[in-house]
Design a protein around this motif. Structure first.
Motif, PDB file in Angstrom:
ATOM      1  N   MET A  65      61.642  52.859  19.822  1.00 45.08           N
ATOM      2  CA  MET A  65      61.748  51.608  19.060  1.00 45.08           C
ATOM      3  C   MET A  65      61.095  51.747  17.684  1.00 45.08           C
ATOM      4  O   MET A  65      61.576  51.196  16.700  1.00 45.08           O
ATOM      5  CB  MET A  65      61.121  50.455  19.837  1.00 45.08           C
ATOM      6  N   ARG A  66      59.981  52.501  17.623  1.00 45.02           N
ATOM      7  CA  ARG A  66      59.310  52.704  16.342  1.00 45.02           C
ATOM      8  C   ARG A  66      60.196  53.499  15.389  1.00 45.02           C
ATOM      9  O   ARG A  66      60.313  53.168  14.205  1.00 45.02           O
ATOM     10  CB  ARG A  66      57.980  53.411  16.555  1.00 45.02           C
ATOM     11  N   LYS A  67      60.867  54.505  15.923  1.00 46.42           N
ATOM     12  CA  LYS A  67      61.778  55.295  15.095  1.00 46.42           C
ATOM     13  C   LYS A  67      62.983  54.473  14.638  1.00 46.42           C
ATOM     14  O   LYS A  67      63.514  54.703  13.561  1.00 46.42           O
ATOM     15  CB  LYS A  67      62.254  56.526  15.864  1.00 46.42           C
ATOM     16  N   PRO A  75      55.059  51.644  11.216  1.00 45.29           N
ATOM     17  CA  PRO A  75      56.177  52.185  10.432  1.00 45.29           C
ATOM     18  C   PRO A  75      56.787  53.421  11.106  1.00 45.29           C
ATOM     19  O   PRO A  75      56.082  54.169  11.782  1.00 45.29           O
ATOM     20  CB  PRO A  75      55.543  52.541   9.098  1.00 45.29           C
ATOM     21  N   PRO A  76      58.081  53.643  10.915  1.00 45.99           N
ATOM     22  CA  PRO A  76      58.729  54.809  11.521  1.00 45.99           C
ATOM     23  C   PRO A  76      58.237  56.097  10.882  1.00 45.99           C
ATOM     24  O   PRO A  76      57.874  56.124   9.712  1.00 45.99           O
ATOM     25  CB  PRO A  76      60.213  54.597  11.255  1.00 45.99           C
ATOM     26  N   LYS A  77      58.227  57.143  11.687  1.00 46.01           N
ATOM     27  CA  LYS A  77      57.770  58.451  11.165  1.00 46.01           C
ATOM     28  C   LYS A  77      58.947  59.315  10.825  1.00 46.01           C
ATOM     29  O   LYS A  77      59.982  59.302  11.331  1.00 46.01           O
ATOM     30  CB  LYS A  77      56.910  59.153  12.211  1.00 46.01           C
TER      31      LYS A  77
END
Length: 77
Positions: A65-67, A75-77
Motif C-alpha cells: 500500500m505504501r508503494k 511516502p513511497p520508496k
C-alpha cells in the motif's frame, strides 16, 4: 331448529388459547431463523476470516500500500 345444529362459538379465553399457539409458533420460527443465520452466514464467515488471516502478512500489505501511495504520512520508496 337450525340453531341447535351449530356449535356455540368460544367466547371466553379465545385470546389466551390463540396466543399460546402463536407464541409457540413464533418462538420456533425465530429459533429456526437464528440457527439458519448461524450455520448459513456466521460460521462460513468465521471460517473465511480464519483462512484469510492464517497466511496474512500485515507488513507485506503495508509495504504494498505504501508503494501504491495510499498513505500520506508514509511516502513511497
Amino acid at each position: 331448529m337450525s340453531a341447535a345444529l351449530l356449535p356455540k362459538p368460544q367466547m371466553r379465553g379465545l385470546l389466551a388459547s390463540r396466543l399460546r399457539k402463536h407464541i409457540v409458533v413464533a418462538f420456533l420460527f425465530s429459533m429456526g431463523c437464528a440457527a439458519g443465520y448461524k450455520f448459513g452466514v456466521a460460521e462460513p464467515r468465521k471460517r473465511a476470516y480464519a483462512e484469510f488471516y492464517k497466511n496474512y502478512d500485515a507488513m507485506k500489505e503495508f509495504e504494498a500500500m505504501r508503494k501504491a501511495g495510499v498513505f500520506e504520512s508514509a511516502p513511497p520508496k
